[in-house]
Design an enzyme around this catalytic site. Structure first.
Site, mmCIF file in Angstrom:
data_model
loop_
_atom_site.group_PDB
_atom_site.id
_atom_site.type_symbol
_atom_site.label_atom_id
_atom_site.label_comp_id
_atom_site.label_asym_id
_atom_site.label_seq_id
_atom_site.Cartn_x
_atom_site.Cartn_y
_atom_site.Cartn_z
ATOM 1 N N PRO A 24 0.836 -1.204 0.000
ATOM 2 C CA PRO A 24 0.000 0.000 0.000
ATOM 3 C C PRO A 24 0.868 1.249 0.000
ATOM 4 O O PRO A 24 1.822 1.352 0.778
ATOM 5 C CB PRO A 24 -0.798 -0.127 1.309
ATOM 6 C CG PRO A 24 -0.006 -1.047 2.168
ATOM 7 C CD PRO A 24 0.744 -1.960 1.256
ATOM 8 N N LEU A 25 0.555 2.187 -0.897
ATOM 9 C CA LEU A 25 1.407 3.367 -1.091
ATOM 10 C C LEU A 25 0.556 4.618 -1.250
ATOM 11 O O LEU A 25 -0.131 4.794 -2.264
ATOM 12 C CB LEU A 25 2.272 3.173 -2.345
ATOM 13 C CG LEU A 25 3.340 2.087 -2.234
ATOM 14 C CD1 LEU A 25 3.782 1.619 -3.606
ATOM 15 C CD2 LEU A 25 4.520 2.562 -1.400
ATOM 16 N N THR A 26 0.613 5.473 -0.257
ATOM 17 C CA THR A 26 -0.061 6.772 -0.310
ATOM 18 C C THR A 26 0.604 7.634 -1.373
ATOM 19 O O THR A 26 1.821 7.803 -1.363
ATOM 20 C CB THR A 26 0.069 7.459 1.069
ATOM 21 O OG1 THR A 26 -0.665 6.685 2.012
ATOM 22 C CG2 THR A 26 -0.466 8.873 1.050
ATOM 23 N N ALA A 59 -3.594 3.352 1.457
ATOM 24 C CA ALA A 59 -4.402 3.617 2.637
ATOM 25 C C ALA A 59 -5.475 4.647 2.305
ATOM 26 O O ALA A 59 -5.184 5.703 1.729
ATOM 27 C CB ALA A 59 -3.509 4.134 3.756
ATOM 28 N N TYR A 183 -0.346 4.917 13.162
ATOM 29 C CA TYR A 183 -1.710 5.420 12.989
ATOM 30 C C TYR A 183 -2.644 4.884 14.093
ATOM 31 O O TYR A 183 -2.194 4.243 15.031
ATOM 32 C CB TYR A 183 -2.197 5.103 11.576
ATOM 33 C CG TYR A 183 -1.335 5.787 10.534
ATOM 34 C CD1 TYR A 183 -1.291 7.178 10.466
ATOM 35 C CD2 TYR A 183 -0.516 5.066 9.684
ATOM 36 C CE1 TYR A 183 -0.478 7.834 9.549
ATOM 37 C CE2 TYR A 183 0.310 5.716 8.758
ATOM 38 C CZ TYR A 183 0.323 7.095 8.702
ATOM 39 O OH TYR A 183 1.136 7.735 7.804
ATOM 40 N N ARG A 270 13.473 -2.342 9.100
ATOM 41 C CA ARG A 270 14.556 -1.632 8.402
ATOM 42 C C ARG A 270 14.052 -0.630 7.365
ATOM 43 O O ARG A 270 14.791 -0.235 6.481
ATOM 44 C CB ARG A 270 15.467 -2.637 7.735
ATOM 45 C CG ARG A 270 14.703 -3.532 6.825
ATOM 46 C CD ARG A 270 15.530 -4.678 6.287
ATOM 47 N NE ARG A 270 14.618 -5.499 5.512
ATOM 48 C CZ ARG A 270 14.617 -6.801 5.514
ATOM 49 N NH1 ARG A 270 15.460 -7.460 6.253
ATOM 50 N NH2 ARG A 270 13.767 -7.460 4.789
ATOM 51 N N GLY A 303 9.471 -4.298 3.424
ATOM 52 C CA GLY A 303 10.445 -3.421 4.048
ATOM 53 C C GLY A 303 11.846 -3.602 3.527
ATOM 54 O O GLY A 303 12.587 -4.453 4.017
ATOM 55 N N GLY A 325 7.379 -1.673 -2.032
ATOM 56 C CA GLY A 325 6.826 -0.335 -2.080
ATOM 57 C C GLY A 325 7.519 0.492 -3.146
ATOM 58 O O GLY A 325 7.040 0.627 -4.279
ATOM 59 N N ARG A 326 8.694 1.017 -2.784
ATOM 60 C CA ARG A 326 9.346 1.978 -3.673
ATOM 61 C C ARG A 326 9.692 1.406 -5.042
ATOM 62 O O ARG A 326 9.543 2.079 -6.065
ATOM 63 C CB ARG A 326 10.584 2.550 -2.968
ATOM 64 C CG ARG A 326 10.188 3.439 -1.795
ATOM 65 C CD ARG A 326 11.315 3.645 -0.827
ATOM 66 N NE ARG A 326 11.677 2.393 -0.159
ATOM 67 C CZ ARG A 326 12.660 2.277 0.721
ATOM 68 N NH1 ARG A 326 13.399 3.323 1.029
ATOM 69 N NH2 ARG A 326 12.918 1.119 1.287
HETATM 70 C C1 FNR Z 1 4.448 3.998 2.116
HETATM 71 N N1 FNR Z 1 4.092 3.023 3.046
HETATM 72 C C2 FNR Z 1 2.761 2.843 3.376
HETATM 73 N N2 FNR Z 1 2.397 1.858 4.239
HETATM 74 C C3 FNR Z 1 1.092 1.602 4.478
HETATM 75 O O1 FNR Z 1 0.784 0.677 5.233
HETATM 76 N N3 FNR Z 1 0.122 2.362 3.880
HETATM 77 C C4 FNR Z 1 0.404 3.377 3.037
HETATM 78 O O2 FNR Z 1 -0.512 4.012 2.481
HETATM 79 C C5 FNR Z 1 1.770 3.675 2.808
HETATM 80 N N4 FNR Z 1 2.162 4.726 2.017
HETATM 81 C C6 FNR Z 1 3.461 4.867 1.601
HETATM 82 C C7 FNR Z 1 3.792 5.813 0.641
HETATM 83 C C8 FNR Z 1 5.077 5.882 0.147
HETATM 84 C C9 FNR Z 1 5.403 6.876 -0.929
HETATM 85 C C10 FNR Z 1 6.069 5.009 0.650
HETATM 86 C C11 FNR Z 1 7.465 5.029 0.098
HETATM 87 C C12 FNR Z 1 5.764 4.105 1.629
HETATM 88 C C13 FNR Z 1 5.060 1.983 3.433
HETATM 89 C C14 FNR Z 1 5.162 0.920 2.329
HETATM 90 O O3 FNR Z 1 3.966 0.198 2.184
HETATM 91 C C15 FNR Z 1 6.307 -0.082 2.613
HETATM 92 O O4 FNR Z 1 6.055 -0.782 3.802
HETATM 93 C C16 FNR Z 1 7.651 0.630 2.692
HETATM 94 O O5 FNR Z 1 7.839 1.496 1.588
HETATM 95 C C17 FNR Z 1 8.807 -0.350 2.716
HETATM 96 O O6 FNR Z 1 8.841 -1.111 1.551
HETATM 97 P P1 FNR Z 1 9.938 -0.796 0.387
HETATM 98 O O7 FNR Z 1 9.603 0.532 -0.187
HETATM 99 O O8 FNR Z 1 11.273 -0.824 1.058
HETATM 100 O O9 FNR Z 1 9.742 -1.937 -0.585
#
Ligand code: FNR
Length: 373
Positions: A24-26, A59, A183, A270, A303, A325-326
């Site tokens: 999930p990525l905002t 989210a 949250y 991490r 992560g 995520g990223r």
């Molecule tokens: C996130 N992360 C995140 N986590 C979550 O539970 N709900 C969300 O809406 C978001 N939004 C969000 C936006 C952006 C731009 C980032 C970079 C991260 C955390 C994400 O889901 C994830 O756990 C972390 O980014 C770690 O994973 P990566 O990026 O290392 O693969």
């Protein structure tokens, strides 16, 4: 590459073709006013869909009070349901499976985002640490939140149930409850943010009550096997962090196991919750490794995974699937890239939050990909 990342996995009634999950990525790109998903959002998710691949959509606030940043999508109004339906239809057309993450930010908000410019709410009147993002996309210190009354907590559980019903109407295959990253659910779980002396505070069982009531409410809508819960036992976000996470999270995970929900999603310590900076808490253990034996069901880990560490974690049985995520932001065809061991596009942190196509739908897919670009 012939590794277990590319073997099938059953989550609830859905048989996935592979184990590369979109986290999930905002992205703060919902239409205004109304925080409504728009066609650009449908294009973004369709680009990242793959046959039999799981996307956990960003989210989404379960009510106006639940909102913590501007332009995050909601899942409480009719217009939002219609907007999300375009997203789920676009993903299903590509053969993908899509869940929605249900969100209440609690104290991680700002009065400029709240109905009537009221103070944000929380289990206790203890401010989050760091900076809030205001309705004008500016940084501002967190305010002291207003402590929730019991009747309001009951209403919030009801808002999650209403949101789950809306997600179902919008065509989501399931929902994930956001219990991580500082949250509201985590504010109830952790003793630093929860100083209540009623049935929602004090003992581990009482602090876990809110999350478990939300889980039961959402399970009542979707059925147990289409519901996931995301936790970050060792995360540090907005002043979160339990001194002794193991007894607390072991209790929560055992309670979730009794409910036989579809999956547990653990964030490794991490990585940061928001992706604003790269962090690496070297002194803490792998959450997935630590809690694996407490969880009999499907475990997704997230992560800071690389293609190599993801393959290793699944091969070693530490997790059943890995959420990225990223890398998924910058690589719309991430599963194909991992499968073919192709190089990854770098991500641009400056375009993570807010804006339009740039850094959102303009990352290139590999030429062999048949995804829409
Ligand atoms: C996130 N992360 C995140 N986590 C979550 O539970 N709900 C969300 O809406 C978001 N939004 C969000 C936006 C952006 C731009 C980032 C970079 C991260 C955390 C994400 O889901 C994830 O756990 C972390 O980014 C770690 O994973 P990566 O990026 O290392 O693969």
């Amino acid at each position: 590459m012939n590794n277990r990342l590319f073997t099938p996995l059953k989550i609830g009634p859905n048989l996935l073709d592979h184990r590369v999950v979109m986290a999930p990525l905002t992205r703060m790109r919902a239409a205004q006013p109304g925080d409504i998903p728009r066609p650009l959002n449908a294009t973004y998710y369709a680009q990242r869909a793959s046959r039999g691949g799981l996307i956990i959509a960003e989210a989404s606030q379960v009510s106006p009070v639940a909102q913590g940043v501007p332009a995050s999508p909601g899942i409480y109004s009719r217009e939002q349901v219609e907007g999300w339906r375009q997203v789920t239809e676009a993903v299903h057309k590509e053969g993908g499976v899509i869940y929605l993450q249900l969100w209440h930010v609690g104290r991680v908000s700002h009065s400029s985002l709240q109905p009537g410019q009221s103070l944000p709410v929380a289990p206790s009147a203890i401010p989050a640490e760091g900076q809030a993002i205001t309705a004008n996309f500016e940084f501002s210190p967190f305010e002291i939140p207003r402590e929730l009354q019991i009747s309001e907590i009951v209403d919030i559980v009801g808002a999650f149930s209403h949101a789950a019903r809306n997600a179902h109407d919008a065509g989501f295959d399931g929902v994930e409850i956001h219990g991580a990253n500082g949250y509201l659910a985590e504010q109830f779980l952790q003793s630093r943010s929860n100083h209540r002396s009623d049935v929602y505070g004090g003992s581990i069982a009482n602090r876990s009550r809110f999350l478990l009531e939300v889980t039961d409410a959402v399970v009542g809508v979707y059925g147990r096997d289409r519901v996931g819960v995301r936790l970050s036992p060792y995360g540090r976000a907005y002043g979160s962090g339990e001194t002794e996470p193991i007894p607390l999270y072991r209790h929560v995970i055992h309670e979730l196991a009794k409910r036989e929900i579809g999956y547990l999603h653990l964030i490794e310590p991490r990585s940061s919750g928001s992706g604003r900076a790269d962090v690496d808490h070297k002194d803490v253990p792998s959450a997935a490794e630590l809690f694996r034996r407490d969880w009999p069901g499907v475990l997704i880990a997230a992560g800071n995974f690389s293609p190599e560490t993801a393959a290793q974690a699944v091969d070693r049985g530490i997790a059943d699937a890995i959420a990225f995520g990223r890398h998924f932001i910058a690589n719309p065809d991430l599963p194909e890239r991992l499968r073919s061991q192709s190089p990854l596009n770098p991500y641009n942190r400056a375009t993570f939050y807010g804006g339009n196509e740039e850094g959102y739908t303009d990352y290139p897919a590999l030429p062999f990909s048949d995804r829409p670009t």
